[in-house]
Design a protein around this motif. Sequence first.
Motif, mmCIF file in Angstrom:
data_model
loop_
_atom_site.group_PDB
_atom_site.id
_atom_site.type_symbol
_atom_site.label_atom_id
_atom_site.label_comp_id
_atom_site.label_asym_id
_atom_site.label_seq_id
_atom_site.Cartn_x
_atom_site.Cartn_y
_atom_site.Cartn_z
ATOM 1 N N LEU A 244 0.841 -1.204 0.000
ATOM 2 C CA LEU A 244 0.000 0.000 0.000
ATOM 3 C C LEU A 244 0.870 1.247 0.000
ATOM 4 C CD1 LEU A 244 -2.784 -1.085 2.510
ATOM 5 C CD2 LEU A 244 -3.096 -0.573 0.083
ATOM 6 N N PRO A 245 0.403 2.335 -0.617
ATOM 7 C CA PRO A 245 1.202 3.562 -0.655
ATOM 8 C C PRO A 245 1.521 4.058 0.755
ATOM 9 C CG PRO A 245 -0.660 3.714 -2.167
ATOM 10 C CD PRO A 245 -0.872 2.481 -1.359
ATOM 11 N N PRO A 246 2.788 4.417 1.033
ATOM 12 C CA PRO A 246 3.142 4.946 2.357
ATOM 13 C C PRO A 246 2.529 6.325 2.574
ATOM 14 C CG PRO A 246 4.994 5.148 0.855
ATOM 15 C CD PRO A 246 3.946 4.358 0.125
ATOM 16 N N ILE A 247 2.293 6.658 3.816
ATOM 17 C CA ILE A 247 1.703 7.957 4.170
ATOM 18 C C ILE A 247 2.570 8.573 5.265
ATOM 19 C CG2 ILE A 247 -0.380 9.168 4.919
ATOM 20 C CD1 ILE A 247 -1.990 6.680 4.120
ATOM 21 N N PHE A 248 3.227 9.671 4.948
ATOM 22 C CA PHE A 248 4.217 10.249 5.849
ATOM 23 C C PHE A 248 3.678 11.480 6.571
ATOM 24 C CE2 PHE A 248 6.706 8.188 2.423
ATOM 25 C CZ PHE A 248 7.384 7.259 3.207
ATOM 26 N N PRO A 249 4.258 11.809 7.724
ATOM 27 C CA PRO A 249 3.835 13.012 8.458
ATOM 28 C C PRO A 249 4.031 14.272 7.628
ATOM 29 C CG PRO A 249 5.215 11.604 9.846
ATOM 30 C CD PRO A 249 5.300 11.063 8.458
ATOM 31 N N SER A 250 3.117 15.209 7.813
ATOM 32 C CA SER A 250 3.221 16.510 7.164
ATOM 33 C C SER A 250 3.888 17.500 8.117
ATOM 34 C CB SER A 250 1.825 17.020 6.790
ATOM 35 O OG SER A 250 1.876 18.356 6.345
ATOM 36 N N LYS A 251 4.659 18.430 7.565
ATOM 37 C CA LYS A 251 5.301 19.448 8.403
ATOM 38 C C LYS A 251 4.259 20.359 9.043
ATOM 39 C CE LYS A 251 9.663 19.557 5.834
ATOM 40 N NZ LYS A 251 10.593 20.401 5.030
ATOM 41 N N ASP A 252 3.169 20.558 8.339
ATOM 42 C CA ASP A 252 2.104 21.424 8.835
ATOM 43 C C ASP A 252 0.777 20.663 8.819
ATOM 44 O OD1 ASP A 252 3.725 23.900 8.994
ATOM 45 O OD2 ASP A 252 3.786 23.679 6.801
ATOM 46 N N ILE A 253 -0.135 21.070 9.671
ATOM 47 C CA ILE A 253 -1.474 20.480 9.669
ATOM 48 C C ILE A 253 -2.175 20.856 8.365
ATOM 49 C CG2 ILE A 253 -3.741 20.528 10.763
ATOM 50 C CD1 ILE A 253 -2.334 20.935 13.438
ATOM 51 N N ILE A 254 -2.765 19.858 7.736
ATOM 52 C CA ILE A 254 -3.484 20.069 6.477
ATOM 53 C C ILE A 254 -4.975 20.056 6.764
ATOM 54 C CG2 ILE A 254 -3.940 19.129 4.178
ATOM 55 C CD1 ILE A 254 -1.159 17.795 4.336
ATOM 56 N N ARG A 255 -5.679 21.038 6.239
ATOM 57 C CA ARG A 255 -7.136 21.105 6.410
ATOM 58 C C ARG A 255 -7.795 20.980 5.041
ATOM 59 N NH1 ARG A 255 -8.137 22.748 11.627
ATOM 60 N NH2 ARG A 255 -6.323 23.666 12.690
ATOM 61 N N SER A 256 -8.690 19.998 4.924
ATOM 62 C CA SER A 256 -9.340 19.762 3.644
ATOM 63 C C SER A 256 -10.644 19.027 3.873
ATOM 64 C CB SER A 256 -8.417 18.935 2.731
ATOM 65 O OG SER A 256 -9.066 18.595 1.530
ATOM 66 N N GLY A 257 -11.686 19.454 3.180
ATOM 67 C CA GLY A 257 -12.966 18.762 3.237
ATOM 68 C C GLY A 257 -13.547 18.662 4.626
ATOM 69 N N GLY A 258 -13.305 19.661 5.466
ATOM 70 C CA GLY A 258 -13.839 19.652 6.822
ATOM 71 C C GLY A 258 -13.040 18.810 7.794
ATOM 72 N N ARG A 259 -11.919 18.240 7.335
ATOM 73 C CA ARG A 259 -11.067 17.430 8.209
ATOM 74 C C ARG A 259 -9.691 18.072 8.319
ATOM 75 N NH1 ARG A 259 -10.536 11.357 6.520
ATOM 76 N NH2 ARG A 259 -9.128 11.482 8.322
ATOM 77 N N LYS A 260 -8.981 17.676 9.364
ATOM 78 C CA LYS A 260 -7.584 18.081 9.462
ATOM 79 C C LYS A 260 -6.716 16.834 9.449
ATOM 80 C CE LYS A 260 -7.357 18.476 14.549
ATOM 81 N NZ LYS A 260 -6.967 19.370 15.677
ATOM 82 N N TYR A 261 -5.562 16.961 8.820
ATOM 83 C CA TYR A 261 -4.679 15.824 8.605
ATOM 84 C C TYR A 261 -3.301 16.125 9.200
ATOM 85 C CZ TYR A 261 -8.141 14.433 5.088
ATOM 86 O OH TYR A 261 -9.306 14.085 4.438
ATOM 87 N N SER A 262 -2.769 15.141 9.920
ATOM 88 C CA SER A 262 -1.397 15.254 10.419
ATOM 89 C C SER A 262 -0.415 14.642 9.443
ATOM 90 C CB SER A 262 -1.268 14.536 11.764
ATOM 91 O OG SER A 262 -1.669 13.170 11.653
#
Length: 410
Positions: A244-262
């Motif tokens: 499965l594609p790896p998913i790495f931490p983001s330097k900044d919090i991402i906000r999209s579609g009413g959600r926030k992503y780390s």
Amino acid sequence: MKGKINTIDLFAGCGGLLDGFLQEGSYNSLACVEWELYPCQTLANRLKNKWGHINAANEVIRFDIQRTEELFNGFDDEEYGKHKGLDSVVGKKRVDVIIGGPPCQAYSLAGRIRDANGMRDDYRNYLFESYLKVVSHFKPKFFVFENVIGMLSAAPDGTPIVDKIRKAFNEAGYIVTDDFKNALFDVADFGIPQHRNRVIILGVRKDAFQTTEVINSILSDFYNVFMPKYMGKTRTVRDAISDLPPIFPSKDIIRSGGRKYSHTPISNDSVLNHSPRFHSERDQQVFAMLAEDIESGANRYTSIETLKALYTKVTGKVSNIHKFYVLRWDEPSNTIPAHLYKDGLRHIHPDSKQARSITVREAARLQTFADDFEFLGPQMAQYKMIGNAVPSQFAKIIAASLHSLIKKYC
């Protein structure tokens, strides 16, 4: 039995058990009963888009099975809506097999540890009685009743629940195994990439066969011949999720579609339900440290006591159950539980660079759901329904074993 083998699925959840039966190829689903909204939506979607059930929205009945008479005859309810009832859906079709298992929380060992009264007052202890009412109503030749290992030791009112179940089914005209320990399986023994102990009770209708000896032979064949035939090579976490594609931490919090992503969402949207929950910087640091500890071979945090001490150090809280666990690449996963919807601390991804718990899709892979199985509803509901499900490939093995019995004896 001629033609497809007709089933009704009770406590159907999102359909892990049913999907395995349908994958086997010999079965046809007449109806499913489930009372939670998002599993019903998910199951109806799967039946329609994968299995071609154009009336899936009617075949998946969202209702409280404890209200059995209304379930049979129809209801108009503020919570569950309006439906003509299970009898209307089944019509004059023969019901050959009823499958399903009541919610397991009341029997689970973990549930009894967490509950101050050991789950003795939980109504779910007796949901098997509702299952029995449906079995008694349709009188299939067989039923498949699935539940957790804790069922073998549960005695909410002092009498072992297995004795109650055996007695109740016997009075309803069904014979089950004399020793439920023979009905206990670890799905990892069958090539499922997860340790998960489950009790599979096969019930056989007494008057469908000439003698008790024949029925005893049926039960013996199921547990000692057909099920063991499917035991196979151990599959690991690596086998299940490493591609499965790896998913790495983001330097900044991402906000999209009413959600926030780390973590940075993957750009490949062809992988369904593959997004981790939000993790604080603190949790990301703990996850990375614990995974690195295993990767390096240091193994400073692999004992229960050190993990409990770390949890207290990090959170200031004390837990009787160790909260942190990193999946091992080259072993089956620990059990994927419904509790996963509350947190992912015991299902940390083994790649330290990803510093996260597993995604819905990774949990689904460990439960052997196909990649085209789409989970609907909020992310927490998706984790919960996956944790409550029977691994679909194990369900397929149960279905194949039962089909072998039917070909031999029917």
